[in-house]
Design a protein around this motif. Structure first.
Motif, mmCIF file in Angstrom:
data_model
loop_
_atom_site.group_PDB
_atom_site.id
_atom_site.type_symbol
_atom_site.label_atom_id
_atom_site.label_comp_id
_atom_site.label_asym_id
_atom_site.label_seq_id
_atom_site.Cartn_x
_atom_site.Cartn_y
_atom_site.Cartn_z
ATOM 1 N N LYS A 2 109.338 70.683 59.020
ATOM 2 C CA LYS A 2 109.498 69.981 60.346
ATOM 3 C C LYS A 2 109.264 68.716 60.784
ATOM 4 C CE LYS A 2 105.518 71.960 63.345
ATOM 5 N NZ LYS A 2 105.647 72.496 64.707
ATOM 6 N N ASN A 3 110.196 67.261 60.741
ATOM 7 C CA ASN A 3 109.880 66.645 61.111
ATOM 8 C C ASN A 3 109.255 65.241 59.822
ATOM 9 O OD1 ASN A 3 109.747 67.237 64.095
ATOM 10 N ND2 ASN A 3 107.730 67.570 64.078
ATOM 11 N N TRP A 4 110.217 65.859 58.605
ATOM 12 C CA TRP A 4 109.919 65.581 57.499
ATOM 13 C C TRP A 4 111.187 64.230 57.030
ATOM 14 C CZ3 TRP A 4 105.839 63.472 55.717
ATOM 15 C CH2 TRP A 4 106.045 63.014 53.955
ATOM 16 N N CYS A 5 111.791 63.440 57.839
ATOM 17 C CA CYS A 5 112.933 62.457 57.003
ATOM 18 C C CYS A 5 112.901 62.375 55.765
ATOM 19 C CB CYS A 5 113.216 61.252 58.038
ATOM 20 S SG CYS A 5 111.400 59.505 57.396
ATOM 21 N N GLN A 6 114.295 62.008 55.874
ATOM 22 C CA GLN A 6 114.811 62.209 54.413
ATOM 23 C C GLN A 6 114.059 60.432 53.321
ATOM 24 O OE1 GLN A 6 119.147 61.237 54.258
ATOM 25 N NE2 GLN A 6 119.163 60.906 51.939
ATOM 26 N N LYS A 7 113.032 59.345 54.285
ATOM 27 C CA LYS A 7 112.572 58.506 53.499
ATOM 28 C C LYS A 7 111.518 58.609 53.485
ATOM 29 C CE LYS A 7 112.139 53.965 52.489
ATOM 30 N NZ LYS A 7 112.682 53.457 51.425
ATOM 31 N N ALA A 8 111.160 59.768 53.866
ATOM 32 C CA ALA A 8 109.611 60.412 53.772
ATOM 33 C C ALA A 8 109.690 60.833 52.264
ATOM 34 C CB ALA A 8 108.729 60.975 55.284
ATOM 35 N N GLU A 9 110.590 61.813 51.545
ATOM 36 C CA GLU A 9 111.163 62.401 51.038
ATOM 37 C C GLU A 9 110.953 61.435 50.039
ATOM 38 O OE1 GLU A 9 111.190 65.598 48.929
ATOM 39 O OE2 GLU A 9 110.587 65.628 50.750
ATOM 40 N N GLN A 10 112.120 60.774 50.244
ATOM 41 C CA GLN A 10 112.104 59.937 49.186
ATOM 42 C C GLN A 10 110.969 59.080 48.229
ATOM 43 O OE1 GLN A 10 115.112 56.583 50.206
ATOM 44 N NE2 GLN A 10 114.967 55.755 48.126
ATOM 45 N N GLY A 17 106.559 62.514 42.382
ATOM 46 C CA GLY A 17 107.800 63.161 41.543
ATOM 47 C C GLY A 17 107.366 62.735 40.090
ATOM 48 N N LYS A 18 106.200 63.231 39.622
ATOM 49 C CA LYS A 18 105.839 62.073 38.310
ATOM 50 C C LYS A 18 104.294 62.769 37.967
ATOM 51 C CE LYS A 18 104.559 57.838 39.210
ATOM 52 N NZ LYS A 18 105.621 57.939 40.892
ATOM 53 N N ASP A 19 103.772 63.026 37.014
ATOM 54 C CA ASP A 19 102.079 63.264 36.701
ATOM 55 C C ASP A 19 101.949 62.325 37.311
ATOM 56 O OD1 ASP A 19 99.602 63.694 36.000
ATOM 57 O OD2 ASP A 19 99.849 63.649 33.706
ATOM 58 N N THR A 20 101.208 63.444 39.027
ATOM 59 C CA THR A 20 100.198 62.433 39.407
ATOM 60 C C THR A 20 98.315 63.119 40.112
ATOM 61 O OG1 THR A 20 102.240 61.647 40.429
ATOM 62 C CG2 THR A 20 100.124 61.260 41.872
ATOM 63 N N VAL A 21 97.496 62.260 39.937
ATOM 64 C CA VAL A 21 96.064 62.802 40.205
ATOM 65 C C VAL A 21 95.777 62.309 41.544
ATOM 66 C CG1 VAL A 21 93.445 62.459 40.014
ATOM 67 C CG2 VAL A 21 95.335 61.940 37.799
ATOM 68 N N TYR A 40 102.671 67.684 40.651
ATOM 69 C CA TYR A 40 103.836 67.045 40.414
ATOM 70 C C TYR A 40 104.336 67.472 41.860
ATOM 71 C CZ TYR A 40 109.071 67.038 39.178
ATOM 72 O OH TYR A 40 110.338 67.433 38.801
ATOM 73 N N TYR A 41 104.688 66.729 42.290
ATOM 74 C CA TYR A 41 105.463 66.622 43.725
ATOM 75 C C TYR A 41 107.012 67.480 43.139
ATOM 76 C CZ TYR A 41 107.168 66.330 48.312
ATOM 77 O OH TYR A 41 108.179 66.542 49.429
ATOM 78 N N GLU A 42 107.293 67.926 44.587
ATOM 79 C CA GLU A 42 108.993 67.921 44.369
ATOM 80 C C GLU A 42 109.548 69.250 45.668
ATOM 81 O OE1 GLU A 42 112.221 71.354 41.825
ATOM 82 O OE2 GLU A 42 111.631 69.617 40.886
ATOM 83 N N ASP A 43 110.386 68.621 46.814
ATOM 84 C CA ASP A 43 110.760 69.281 47.645
ATOM 85 C C ASP A 43 109.719 69.920 48.713
ATOM 86 O OD1 ASP A 43 113.555 68.517 46.987
ATOM 87 O OD2 ASP A 43 113.602 70.763 46.180
ATOM 88 N N GLY A 44 108.116 69.503 48.613
ATOM 89 C CA GLY A 44 107.269 70.068 49.825
ATOM 90 C C GLY A 44 106.794 70.367 49.492
ATOM 91 N N ILE A 93 110.296 75.677 37.032
ATOM 92 C CA ILE A 93 109.537 75.134 37.434
ATOM 93 C C ILE A 93 108.631 74.733 36.145
ATOM 94 C CG2 ILE A 93 107.869 76.730 38.377
ATOM 95 C CD1 ILE A 93 108.179 72.643 39.357
ATOM 96 N N ALA A 94 108.509 75.444 35.528
ATOM 97 C CA ALA A 94 107.657 75.052 34.195
ATOM 98 C C ALA A 94 108.337 73.643 33.365
ATOM 99 C CB ALA A 94 107.901 76.582 33.341
ATOM 100 N N GLN A 95 109.606 73.870 32.812
ATOM 101 C CA GLN A 95 110.506 72.453 31.799
ATOM 102 C C GLN A 95 110.229 71.406 32.962
ATOM 103 O OE1 GLN A 95 111.588 73.787 29.758
ATOM 104 N NE2 GLN A 95 110.273 75.453 29.191
ATOM 105 N N LYS A 96 109.633 71.084 34.378
ATOM 106 C CA LYS A 96 109.518 70.424 34.819
ATOM 107 C C LYS A 96 108.444 69.638 34.654
ATOM 108 C CE LYS A 96 112.921 70.893 38.672
ATOM 109 N NZ LYS A 96 113.087 71.112 39.930
#
Length: 138
Positions: A2-10, A17-21, A40-44, A93-96
Motif C-alpha cells: 500500500k502507498n507505493w506510487c508508480q514513481k517509487a516502483e520505477q 532490478g538487476k544483480d544487486t548487493v 534481484y527486485y521485482e514487484d515488491g 523467476i528462475a530464468q530471471k
C-alpha cells in the motif's frame, strides 16, 4: 504494498532490478544476524539464490520477519522459501535470476542441480526509499 506510487516502483526496478548487493538481517534467539547477499527486485519482492541449510534459511524457518538495506533504501519483509531452484513452479523467476546473476552464477558457488539450492523470496511489508531529495514510504 500500500502507498507505493508508480514513481517509487520505477526507481526500485531501475535500482534493484538487476544483480544487486543488499544487506539482509534475520534473527535467532533475539540476536540479530546480518549479511550481504546478491538479490534481484521485482514487484515488491527481492529474490535470491541460496542453500536450503544456510543459517539465513534456518533463521527464516523459525521466524520469517527480516530487514534489508540497500542503496538509499531500507525495509522490512517476510522471507519465504520457494523451494528448489529447478522446480517447475519456479521456472519464470528462475530464468530471471539466471539472467540477472549470469556474471557469477557459474563460478561454482551455487549448484543449480542440487535440490538444496533454493530461491528465497523476501516480500516487502514496509520501507523507505530515498531518491534525489524525495522520500517514498510504504
Amino acid at each position: 504494498m500500500k502507498n507505493w506510487c508508480q514513481k517509487a516502483e520505477q526507481i526500485m526496478a531501475e535500482r534493484f532490478g538487476k544483480d544487486t548487493v543488499i544487506a539482509l538481517a534475520t534473527a535467532e534467539g533475539g540476536i540479530p544476524f546480518v549479511r550481504y547477499v546478491n538479490a534481484y527486485y521485482e514487484d515488491g519482492a527481492f529474490y535470491l539464490i541460496t542453500h536450503a541449510h544456510s543459517n539465513k534459511m534456518r533463521q527464516i524457518a523459525h521466524g520469517s520477519a527480516v530487514a534489508i538495506a540497500g542503496e538509499w533504501f531500507t525495509a522490512h519483509g517476510k522471507g519465504r522459501n520457494l523451494g528448489y531452484f529447478g522446480k517447475q513452479e519456479n521456472g519464470p523467476i528462475a530464468q530471471k535470476l539466471k539472467k540477472a546473476f549470469a556474471g557469477w552464477l557459474g563460478n561454482g558457488h551455487s549448484d543449480l542441480s542440487d535440490q538444496n539450492t533454493v530461491i528465497l523470496c523476501i516480500a516487502l511489508t514496509d520501507g523507505l526509499l530515498l531518491s534525489h531529495g524525495t522520500r517514498y514510504e510504504f
